[in-house]
Design an enzyme around this catalytic site. Structure first.
Site, short mmCIF file in Angstrom:
data_model
loop_
_atom_site.label_atom_id
_atom_site.label_comp_id
_atom_site.label_asym_id
_atom_site.label_seq_id
_atom_site.Cartn_x
_atom_site.Cartn_y
_atom_site.Cartn_z
CG ASP A 524 -2.05 -1.09 1.02
OD1 ASP A 524 -1.81 -2.05 0.28
OD2 ASP A 524 -3.13 -0.99 1.64
CD GLU A 756 -4.52 -4.55 9.05
OE1 GLU A 756 -4.94 -3.69 9.84
OE2 GLU A 756 -4.76 -4.51 7.82
C1 6A9 Z 1 -11.28 -1.58 1.96
C2 6A9 Z 1 -12.83 -0.66 3.66
C3 6A9 Z 1 -15.34 -0.82 6.21
C4 6A9 Z 1 -4.39 -4.19 3.39
O1 6A9 Z 1 -5.39 -8.10 4.30
C5 6A9 Z 1 -6.01 -7.56 3.20
C6 6A9 Z 1 -5.26 -6.36 2.68
C7 6A9 Z 1 -3.84 -6.77 2.27
O2 6A9 Z 1 -3.89 -7.57 1.12
C8 6A9 Z 1 -2.96 -5.59 1.97
O3 6A9 Z 1 -1.65 -6.03 1.75
N1 6A9 Z 1 -5.23 -5.32 3.71
C9 6A9 Z 1 -2.97 -4.61 3.12
O4 6A9 Z 1 -2.16 -3.52 2.84
C10 6A9 Z 1 -6.58 -4.88 4.12
C11 6A9 Z 1 -7.36 -4.25 3.02
C12 6A9 Z 1 -8.69 -3.83 3.49
C13 6A9 Z 1 -9.43 -3.13 2.39
C14 6A9 Z 1 -10.71 -2.58 2.92
C15 6A9 Z 1 -12.67 -1.28 2.30
C16 6A9 Z 1 -13.98 -1.24 4.36
O5 6A9 Z 1 -14.44 -0.30 5.28
#
Ligand code: 6A9
Length: 786
Positions: A524, A756
């Protein structure tokens, strides 16, 4: 004419499935073919729920609520979807084997709710029966000096049919005892045949109510219940904490006007009680040749039998007691593994996608199932591409059959261009959780090809064991799809120079971002070149491609087809000299991205020029990026973090490379904490910085477990390869592993959750929780299975 036809075809390519043999045939998950996993806790986004591995499956679920809120200004809160704002002290699976049973615990403010289930999949032809039990009691861990008053609360057990996939004849009907007690739901669906769900509670001091209604979408269940609740007299029974003698009850039959009761698809049984309570829910298929119901003592016995088998299998697979872990650590590891397995969901629906040719138009992908783990049950209970590669490192150790099935489902999502959408938002419940602007998936956007990590293990299995027919056949079927997927990366993510790669999807025109995000890389807001251009080259992606081409070459050899092009690419990408030419900075002695860059960027609030007498706006304008320096083409070597480690992380470095020594030393000097490796060194210009006024730092300092997993596993690798830095790697390995395990465990004990990310200063869990996606790899780290 022909031109427009051509354009129309181009536009639709993004949603054209690859028309070669599927990994998972349409009926492969149905009860007739695979009864063992037909039913399951495949709704990771709810605290407790069951469904089947069929499209638009009927769902069973549970909600609970306090009858009266502690303070009048807090709205009634019905627990249903896992949510951080519920503030539960902890919740999660204590045991779950991915097949037969699970034991779940949720601790709310005054009570704990245990829910468990046991399946009997082979009874009859429709996927068999299961029984679930819900036990509500005072929270055991309360201080004796602070006794909780018995709380008047309600448990709501429901069954619902998915209106999106409603077929002729599908139905649910209530069987009442007395006026208000919904004791049984009878139903029919094509995949289940005739079935019934019985709801029994052992406690006497209870009041029953119910709801028979129609839900137009599965994401509405909570709101429908909330709106339907009405104040009722308790009929002499005293309530506590609220108005004496009244409580909130479901009204019975309440169909939308003009709709007959036979159209009902959402039936709820409400049980109101003062703690403790025990409810038994029995799902029984009516075609069964079952001897007796799974109830009471027989249920208990089956549960115990499965727990014993689970423990045995756990010891076999992970041998943690041989590693000097005490019982508390082992309990933690069992729960963490169970949360990964209990997090596996079954989704069905259509992504919204677009492509360059479709010019941003939102097109529905084909309707498809996805059997997958999820990173976080509360905040993002859905599939993510690169997360899933990590998940299956652990899932595959527990039971490779699960991994073969999960990977198979994912690869059936490859389109003709070889693309798999990164984030899988399938079905009404999944979509309801995602804000509109995040739903669209663009086919120019990749995500790290981490599936090659668990696939490498399967390839190694197959090469080591000629009797491994299951593995071999799986790879044979997968290989054609993998070729497309691999080629997608080569075709769409290559850089300008030979053997360089560049993540697409960075936005060079957004004025609010301090550094344009690289969501596609998975990291990100991790700082990259300040000015995205086509000349950029990303060292992490180059390393991912080295790994991927290696596995492709191995596969080609296994199947006796020409491995030449994969092997050549692999050799080039493993060539440390070429790597050094492209990515090694002599100035700072580190590997780095290359791009158009300046460190002189800041977020500043634009000045508002007011005309005389004009009043300032009530909302000041959002901060924007201001560039104070001239960007120039260069290696981005002014800061140090995860990206600089990649040649080590993915084992590209030769064991005798002096750059290996340098990388380990820098890792220790700049990224080391007592809790694991931080993502960015403290003196990096972007360390801890917001990326926009409203987006706090994410991959700019915090400790992430997927990268730490790669680090320990690589250090272990270099500690066993002959070479001058063997001992250096061994020492770092030992310490890093201890730091990670100790902190994740400590945080679990003090906060109730696996997280996380972990704070690099304090070790404290941060971000979404529970997060038992890749953070659950702590189990593999404990077991030293890489
Ligand atoms: C968007 C918001 C209620 C971010 O673990 C999943 C991902 C990874 O793949 C990524 O490497 N996470 C990491 O940087 C979380 C992404 C969550 C997106 C949510 C919508 C919902 O609001």
């Amino acid at each position: 004419g022909v031109y427009f036809l051509y354009q129309a075809l181009q536009r639709d390519l993004v949603r054209a499935p690859l028309r070669i043999q599927k990994m998972v045939e349409p009926n492969a998950t149905l009860a007739s073919v695979d009864p063992a996993r037909f039913w399951g806790s495949y709704r990771p986004g709810v605290y407790f729920g069951m469904k089947t591995r069929s499209p638009y499956s009927p769902v069973m679920g549970m909600m609970w609520m306090n009858q009266f809120q502690t303070s009048p200004d807090r709205p009634l809160s019905i627990r249903h979807w896992c949510s951080q704002s519920d503030g539960l002290a902890r919740y999660g699976w204590l045991a779950h084997d991915g097949f037969n049973f699970g034991i779940h615990e949720a601790v709310d403010s005054h009570y704990s709710i245990m829910s468990d289930f046991v399946k009997r999949p082979t009874v009859g032809k429709h996927g068999g029966d299961w029984t679930a039990r819900i036990k509500v009691s005072h929270e055991a861990s309360r201080k004796p000096s602070d006794p909780a008053p018995p709380v008047l609360m309600s448990v709501l057990v429901y069954m619902a049919l998915d209106p999106e996939g409603r077929v002729l004849g599908e139905k649910l009907s209530p069987l009442l005892t007395g006026k208000d007690r919904l004791k049984r739901i009878r139903g029919y669906s094509p995949h289940l045949g005739n079935f019934h769900l019985s709801i029994d509670s052992a406690t006497d001091s209870v009041t029953y109510n119910h709801l028979v209604t129609y839900a137009s979408s599965l994401d509405q269940l909570h709101d429908i219940v909330q709106r339907a609740l009405q104040t009722r007299s308790l009929g002499g029974k005293a309530s506590r904490g609220g108005e004496e003698g009244f409580y909130l009850a479901l009204p019975g039959v309440k169909m939308p006007s003009g709709m007959p009761q036979t159209a009902a698809n959402f039936l709820v049984s409400q049980i109101t009680f003062t703690t403790p309570l025990e409810v038994e829910i029995r799902y029984e298929s009516e075609d069964s040749g079952r001897a007796e119901s799974l109830t009471g003592a027989a249920y208990e016995q089956e549960l115990v039998r499965h727990v014993n088998e689970f423990n045995k299998k756990f010891n076999n697979k992970f041998s943690l007691s041989k590693k000097d872990y005490n019982d508390d650590y082992i309990k933690f590891a069992k729960a963490t593994l169970s949360n990964m397995l209990g997090g596996i969901g079954y989704f069905y629906g259509q992504s919204l996608v677009t492509s360059v040719e479709a010019e941003g138009e939102k097109l529905p992908y084909w309707a498809a199932p996805l059997y997958t783990g999820v990173p976080s049950r509360s905040f993002f209970p859905r599939g993510f591409l690169w997360d899933e590669g990590f998940h299956n490192l652990l899932i595959g150790t527990w039971d490779r059959r699960l991994t073969l099935d999960i990977v198979g489902h994912w690869f059936d999502l490859v389109n003709v261009e070889g693309w798999i959408p990164r984030e899988q938002i399938l079905g009404a419940e999944a979509r309801a959780r995602v804000p509109e602007e995040f739903i669209l998936q663009h086919s120019k956007n990749a995500n790290p090809p981490t599936f090659f990590l668990p696939l490498k293990k399967i390839v190694d299995d197959v090469r080591a064991n000629p009797m491994d027919k299951e593995g071999l056949e799986f790879l044979r079927k997968l290989f054609p799809r993998l070729k497309y997927w691999y080629s997608y990366y080569e075709n769409t993510q290559s850089g300008k120079l030979n053997s360089t790669y560049r993540w697409r999807g960075r936005n060079a025109t957004n004025i609010y971002e301090l550094n344009p995000k690289t969501l596609t890389s998975g990291l990100d807001d991790y700082p990259r070149a300040s000015h995205p251009t086509d000349d950029e080259r990303h060292v992490d992606l180059r390393c991912w491609m080295a790994l991927s081409s290696g596995v492709m070459a191995d596969l080609a050899k296994i199947f006796n087809v020409s491995s030449h092009s994969y092997a050549t690419t692999h050799a080039t990408l493993m060539d440390n000299e070429r790597l050094n030419e492209l990515h090694w900075s002599e100035r700072t002695r580190r590997y780095a991205d290359f791009g158009l860059h300046t460190d002189a960027v800041r977020l500043e609030r634009p000045e508002v020029r007011l005309a005389p007498g004009q009043r300032p706006p009530s909302n000041p304008p959002q901060k924007i990026r201001v560039v104070r320096g001239e960007p120039s083409p260069q290696l981005i070597d002014n800061s140090y973090g995860y990206v600089n480690l990649f040649p080590l992380l993915l084992r590209i470095l030769d064991p005798d490379s002096p750059h290996l020594e340098q990388t380990i030393q820098d890792m220790r000097a700049l990224l080391w904490t007592r809790f694991g490796l931080r993502s960015l060194e403290k003196k990096a210009p972007m360390y801890g910085k917001h990326n926009t006024e409203h987006d706090p730092a994410y991959w700019r300092g915090a400790i992430w477990i997927n990268m730490n997993y790669l680090a320990v596993s690589a250090l272990k690798h270099y500690s066993t390869e002959a070479g001058p830095y063997k001992d250096l790697a061994a020492a770092a390995y030992k310490e890093l592993r201890q730091n990670l395990v100790r902190n994740i465990y400590d945080q679990y004990v003090t906060t109730g959750y696996v997280w996380e990310q972990y704070d690099d200063e304090s070790g404290r869990g941060k971000g979404s929780h529970p997060f038992t996606g890749w953070s659950a790899l702590v189990v593999s780290i404990m077991a030293e299975q890489y």
